[in-house]
Design a protein around this motif. Structure first.
Motif, PDB file in Angstrom:
ATOM      1  N   GLU A  24       0.950  -1.243   0.084  1.00 30.80           N
ATOM      2  CA  GLU A  24      -0.082  -0.064   0.016  1.00 30.80           C
ATOM      3  C   GLU A  24       1.032   1.205   0.160  1.00 30.80           C
ATOM      4  O   GLU A  24       2.153   1.105   0.360  1.00 30.80           O
ATOM      5  CB  GLU A  24      -0.944   0.092   1.056  1.00 30.80           C
ATOM      6  CG  GLU A  24      -1.898  -1.196   1.523  1.00 30.80           C
ATOM      7  CD  GLU A  24      -2.452  -1.384   2.790  1.00 30.80           C
ATOM      8  OE1 GLU A  24      -3.332  -0.205   3.020  1.00 30.80           O
ATOM      9  OE2 GLU A  24      -2.108  -2.160   3.603  1.00 30.80           O
ATOM     10  N   GLN A  25       0.145   2.242  -0.311  1.00 32.59           N
ATOM     11  CA  GLN A  25       0.950   3.791  -0.214  1.00 32.59           C
ATOM     12  C   GLN A  25       1.402   4.018   1.108  1.00 32.59           C
ATOM     13  O   GLN A  25       0.487   3.849   2.154  1.00 32.59           O
ATOM     14  CB  GLN A  25       0.022   4.932  -0.775  1.00 32.59           C
ATOM     15  CG  GLN A  25       0.632   6.192  -0.762  1.00 32.59           C
ATOM     16  CD  GLN A  25       1.706   6.275  -1.969  1.00 32.59           C
ATOM     17  OE1 GLN A  25       1.644   5.629  -3.118  1.00 32.59           O
ATOM     18  NE2 GLN A  25       2.714   7.091  -1.685  1.00 32.59           N
ATOM     19  N   GLY A  26       2.620   4.366   1.385  1.00 35.08           N
ATOM     20  CA  GLY A  26       3.114   4.432   2.785  1.00 35.08           C
ATOM     21  C   GLY A  26       3.536   3.247   3.632  1.00 35.08           C
ATOM     22  O   GLY A  26       4.002   3.323   4.829  1.00 35.08           O
ATOM     23  N   ALA A  27       3.127   1.906   2.939  1.00 35.76           N
ATOM     24  CA  ALA A  27       3.876   0.852   3.423  1.00 35.76           C
ATOM     25  C   ALA A  27       5.605   0.953   3.714  1.00 35.76           C
ATOM     26  O   ALA A  27       6.069   1.717   2.793  1.00 35.76           O
ATOM     27  CB  ALA A  27       3.515  -0.337   2.558  1.00 35.76           C
ATOM     28  N   LYS A  28       6.042  -0.022   4.326  1.00 39.83           N
ATOM     29  CA  LYS A  28       7.580  -0.135   4.556  1.00 39.83           C
ATOM     30  C   LYS A  28       7.832  -1.461   4.166  1.00 39.83           C
ATOM     31  O   LYS A  28       7.495  -2.527   4.672  1.00 39.83           O
ATOM     32  CB  LYS A  28       8.115   0.243   5.754  1.00 39.83           C
ATOM     33  CG  LYS A  28       9.607   0.460   6.108  1.00 39.83           C
ATOM     34  CD  LYS A  28       9.863   1.135   7.235  1.00 39.83           C
ATOM     35  CE  LYS A  28       9.763   2.566   7.399  1.00 39.83           C
ATOM     36  NZ  LYS A  28      10.324   3.010   8.613  1.00 39.83           N
ATOM     37  N   LEU A  64      10.255  -8.047   4.983  1.00 43.88           N
ATOM     38  CA  LEU A  64       9.119  -7.862   5.638  1.00 43.88           C
ATOM     39  C   LEU A  64       8.244  -6.492   5.356  1.00 43.88           C
ATOM     40  O   LEU A  64       9.103  -5.802   5.026  1.00 43.88           O
ATOM     41  CB  LEU A  64       9.600  -7.520   7.161  1.00 43.88           C
ATOM     42  CG  LEU A  64       8.656  -6.978   8.463  1.00 43.88           C
ATOM     43  CD1 LEU A  64       7.614  -7.966   8.524  1.00 43.88           C
ATOM     44  CD2 LEU A  64       9.438  -6.406   9.543  1.00 43.88           C
ATOM     45  N   LEU A  65       7.114  -6.817   5.085  1.00 44.85           N
ATOM     46  CA  LEU A  65       6.276  -5.835   4.857  1.00 44.85           C
ATOM     47  C   LEU A  65       5.344  -5.282   5.777  1.00 44.85           C
ATOM     48  O   LEU A  65       4.699  -6.054   6.279  1.00 44.85           O
ATOM     49  CB  LEU A  65       5.214  -6.222   3.492  1.00 44.85           C
ATOM     50  CG  LEU A  65       4.491  -5.242   2.884  1.00 44.85           C
ATOM     51  CD1 LEU A  65       5.290  -4.022   2.293  1.00 44.85           C
ATOM     52  CD2 LEU A  65       3.596  -5.926   1.713  1.00 44.85           C
ATOM     53  N   LEU A  66       5.619  -4.018   6.287  1.00 48.51           N
ATOM     54  CA  LEU A  66       4.643  -3.384   6.966  1.00 48.51           C
ATOM     55  C   LEU A  66       3.793  -2.419   6.462  1.00 48.51           C
ATOM     56  O   LEU A  66       3.765  -1.676   5.938  1.00 48.51           O
ATOM     57  CB  LEU A  66       5.634  -2.793   8.112  1.00 48.51           C
ATOM     58  CG  LEU A  66       6.512  -3.454   9.172  1.00 48.51           C
ATOM     59  CD1 LEU A  66       7.420  -2.439  10.010  1.00 48.51           C
ATOM     60  CD2 LEU A  66       5.830  -4.252   9.893  1.00 48.51           C
ATOM     61  N   PRO A  67       2.460  -2.708   6.998  1.00 44.89           N
ATOM     62  CA  PRO A  67       1.363  -1.557   6.473  1.00 44.89           C
ATOM     63  C   PRO A  67       1.747  -0.126   6.949  1.00 44.89           C
ATOM     64  O   PRO A  67       2.359   0.094   8.147  1.00 44.89           O
ATOM     65  CB  PRO A  67      -0.039  -2.262   7.154  1.00 44.89           C
ATOM     66  CG  PRO A  67       0.560  -2.822   8.350  1.00 44.89           C
ATOM     67  CD  PRO A  67       1.955  -3.381   7.997  1.00 44.89           C
ATOM     68  N   PRO A  68       1.096   0.695   6.254  1.00 47.64           N
ATOM     69  CA  PRO A  68       1.338   2.279   6.665  1.00 47.64           C
ATOM     70  C   PRO A  68       1.196   2.501   8.306  1.00 47.64           C
ATOM     71  O   PRO A  68       1.716   3.432   8.831  1.00 47.64           O
ATOM     72  CB  PRO A  68       0.081   3.052   5.868  1.00 47.64           C
ATOM     73  CG  PRO A  68      -0.011   1.960   4.728  1.00 47.64           C
ATOM     74  CD  PRO A  68       0.060   0.696   5.411  1.00 47.64           C
ATOM     75  N   GLU A  69      -0.101   1.851   8.920  1.00 46.29           N
ATOM     76  CA  GLU A  69       0.038   2.304  10.240  1.00 46.29           C
ATOM     77  C   GLU A  69       0.885   1.709  11.273  1.00 46.29           C
ATOM     78  O   GLU A  69       1.224   2.566  12.252  1.00 46.29           O
ATOM     79  CB  GLU A  69      -1.438   1.723  10.666  1.00 46.29           C
ATOM     80  CG  GLU A  69      -1.642   0.173  10.729  1.00 46.29           C
ATOM     81  CD  GLU A  69      -2.124  -0.160   9.244  1.00 46.29           C
ATOM     82  OE1 GLU A  69      -2.733  -1.409   9.232  1.00 46.29           O
ATOM     83  OE2 GLU A  69      -2.218   0.664   8.344  1.00 46.29           O
ATOM     84  N   GLN A  70       1.464   0.768  10.999  1.00 41.54           N
ATOM     85  CA  GLN A  70       2.965   0.384  11.643  1.00 41.54           C
ATOM     86  C   GLN A  70       4.225   0.854  11.180  1.00 41.54           C
ATOM     87  O   GLN A  70       5.070   0.826  11.910  1.00 41.54           O
ATOM     88  CB  GLN A  70       2.899  -1.271  11.427  1.00 41.54           C
ATOM     89  CG  GLN A  70       1.649  -1.892  12.258  1.00 41.54           C
ATOM     90  CD  GLN A  70       1.810  -3.433  12.210  1.00 41.54           C
ATOM     91  OE1 GLN A  70       3.001  -3.890  12.251  1.00 41.54           O
ATOM     92  NE2 GLN A  70       0.702  -4.101  12.216  1.00 41.54           N
ATOM     93  N   ALA A  71       4.318   1.281   9.989  1.00 44.76           N
ATOM     94  CA  ALA A  71       5.332   1.907   9.399  1.00 44.76           C
ATOM     95  C   ALA A  71       5.692   3.440   9.767  1.00 44.76           C
ATOM     96  O   ALA A  71       6.698   3.648   9.748  1.00 44.76           O
ATOM     97  CB  ALA A  71       5.313   1.719   7.886  1.00 44.76           C
TER      98      ALA A  71
END
Length: 448
Positions: free
Chosen positions: A327-331, A358-365
């Motif tokens: 997603e946009q803003g993911a890390k 590791l793919l972290l979603p925007p809220e965790q990144a």
């Protein structure tokens, strides 16, 4: 059962081992790979092929350029398409070699099966120098993330003496499970590699340290250790950073590695279980380090898994196989969330040190806006090196890196415990890294 751990510091982290029950998925060799020259600590390897050259699987394509470097081999047969610079994982140009296979070359690779070149008797007869030579020839490096050339680690200087080999099976980083999966799948090969490494460095005994959350791996390895063996398994607390070299030595032997010293100064050599496995494959099959287990995981990944992928495999393809949604803003992080590094995109290749993706979603990144330091000293309490992280960060922030160095900044192992525990969300480790970089630049400038 007594659980061992290190002192001081450390933290207990949520495990998030989403792929823990995923057996290894062995991927078919790709038809195209892009391989970087520098995927190890030390000087980049120097290309020994040029565009248009035909290469065969396992052939040397980049040679160690100095003593502190590592050979690189091709995992596939094919034609060298390019040798030059491309944009790397962290945004700067890196030297790479791209190889592409024809249909016939690809078919032959897929039909080929590994052939053992040394039987047990021949392997038992190998001298320490020969074992180190095998490690160097086949480009072995530390596969726990440090990527230190294995032959250098095993070749003990004449003025040093090693009595114990420490084998790291802790895998204390959240999310990562590649070592766990390998211990379940290849316990015999790992133990064979441990014995080779023990003989090479001259240690009388070997200790494999595994965290208590991997009971199945402990049982598998213990069943294969014969009575009277110099190898033993010890169980560790689930504590981060249990897998650090100095922390493992302290937990398993009670020894402390003094400031500025190396494990060998405490009579120990530390090796990852995946490196031990690679050493066995190199000795028994003449197989260079051209593949590894990679964990693909994260909250945004539909099917977290452990893949056996060759070096140069496209990471975007691995993410696609696991149903990852970026997603946009993911890390996107290479490695675990604590010591891993965020990358600029997925169009990058697997390297020898790629333990996980590791793919972290925007809220965790997203990072929280830092608040002023409240002088709680939690960063001091959790530092596994006994440092004062807040002080090092403050000195670095104000350009006093030399003073920070006098406060033992170089002992920092960059585990991230300080930043994680900080209630004010201060980027403590970031500033320490800035300070280290300032000192490196200063030293390099003084040499010119």
């Amino acid at each position: 059962m007594k659980l061992l751990t290190f002192h001081p510091g450390g933290i207990r982290l949520p495990e998030s081992k989403l792929s823990a029950r995923s057996p290894i998925i062995y991927l078919e060799l790709p038809e195209k790979v892009t391989i970087t020259h520098s995927q190890h600590k030390g000087a980049p390897a120097k290309a020994v092929v040029k565009p248009g050259d035909e290469v065969k699987r396992f052939q040397l394509i980049a040679e160690a350029s100095t003593r502190f470097s590592a050979n690189i081999h091709t995992p596939i047969s094919g034609i060298v398409k390019s040798v030059g610079k491309t944009r790397g994982a962290f945004g700067y140009d890196v030297e790479t070699i791209t190889i592409e296979a024809s249909e016939e070359q690809h078919r032959r690779d897929l039909e080929a099966s590994p052939r053992r070149i040394r039987d047990d008797a021949a392997i038992a007869a190998l001298t320490p120098a020969q074992i180190c030579g095998i490690a160097r020839e086949n480009g072995l490096v530390g596969m726990g993330g440090a990527t230190f050339p294995t032959d250098i680690k095993l070749d003990i200087p004449a003025d040093k003496k090693v009595d114990v080999l420490i084998v790291n099976g802790a895998e204390c980083e959240p999310y990562l499970t590649s070592d766990h999966a390998l211990m379940l799948a290849e316990p015999e090969a790992i133990l064979n590699g441990v014995e080779l490494a023990r003989r090479a460095c001259g240690a009388k005994r070997a200790i494999i340290g595994i965290e208590a959350n991997k009971k199945d791996a402990i049982e598998k390895l213990e069943k294969r250790i014969s009575p009277g063996s110099p190898v033993e398994i010890l169980t560790l607390h689930e504590r981060y950073p249990q897998g650090g070299e100095k922390q493992l030595i302290n937990a398993l032997t009670g020894r402390h590695v003094r400031s500025g010293a190396l494990p060998v100064d405490a009579g120990a050599v530390v090796m990852n279980v995946a490196t031990a496995h690679a050493l066995w494959r190199a000795a028994a099959f003449a197989e260079p380090l051209v593949a590894r287990i990679v964990t693909v995981t994260g909250p945004s990944v539909k099917t977290p898994a452990n893949y056996h992928a060759c070096i140069g495999y496209d990471i975007a393809s691995l993410l696609d196989k696991s149903g990852a949604e970026i997603e946009q803003g993911a890390k996107l992080i290479l490695g675990g969330p604590m010591m891993g590094r965020a990358v600029i995109g997925a169009d990058i290749p697997v390297e020898k040190g790629t333990s996980g993706i590791l793919l972290l979603p925007p809220e965790q990144a997203a990072r929280r806006t830092p608040d002023p330091c409240v002088r709680c000293a939690r960063c001091v309490e959790v530092c596994p090196m006994g440092l004062e992280p807040y002080l090092l960060a403050t000195l670095s922030r104000f350009g006093k890196a030399e003073e920070a160095e006098h406060q033992s900044m170089n002992d920092c192992i960059e585990c991230g415990c300080c930043s994680y525990i900080c209630p004010s969300a201060r980027p403590i480790l970031d500033f320490i890294r800035v300070g280290k970089n300032m000192r490196r630049k200063s030293r390099n400038k003084s040499k010119q």
